[in-house]
Write an enzyme that holds these catalytic residues in place. Sequence first.
Site: not given
Ligand code: PGA
Length: 247
Positions: A89, A160
């Site tokens: 992540h 992401e």
């Molecule tokens: P968020 O985070 O939906 O709060 O933007 C997504 C994540 O960090 O996986």
Amino acid sequence: MILIGNWKMAPDTEIEALALAKETALAAKKAKFPVVILPPALYINAIQKKTKLAVGGQSISPFADMPHTGDISATMLKKAGAAYALIGHSERRASNIETNATVAEAALRAYEKKLIPIICIGEKDRDAGGTYLGFVKSQIETAVSQIPKAKIKDVIFAYEPVWAIGAAAVRPATVTECREMMIFIRKVLADITGDTKISKKAVILYGGGVYEENAKEFTTEGEASGLLVGRVSTEIKKFSKLIQAIS
Ligand code: PGA
């Protein structure tokens, strides 16, 4: 289609975690797709025992079973009842707790212990010249470098973009940006595996600034196979609405 809720460092107590998990399980009953939650590791076992939710860890150690203070091994996660493990992540990459090299090792540990790895990839920022594409490509190449090519089909990828994540985000990705990256990631996977069947079937999620209002567009026009949701997954009213929106 799969929906994954990343609870990050919330809630503060097991009692609250169980209450949230029970409400999430109720909301998930209405979904026609798997809903997976990634609670803090401390709560995984209790949630797994008291609800029927599929659960995963937010990280696993890149080290095999050996002394490594503070880490949670793939074996421990599996025995606690987890079926998934989030790896790489961006919040952990940002502080160098995880790097491309540890992501590759952790993915191998997950594969060895039959946990489904959810590998996060995504650029910090974008440039007109498209350097970010090479950045994402090398994240993917390194991440799967230790697992047998034929098993890459069992890996879930979560695109992401770092600039779209969390309260400090610039904005969520647009649907077009999401779709372009889905196509790009499939192409990278086709090049790595030499197998277009694997790349076409690969599960690639979008995450970063997903709310009940925009969730559906990522999974339709955005061509994401599912969503990785952070903040909203701990706010049960919003998360229920999000589930309804994409059902
Ligand atoms: P968020 O985070 O939906 O709060 O933007 C997504 C994540 O960090 O996986």
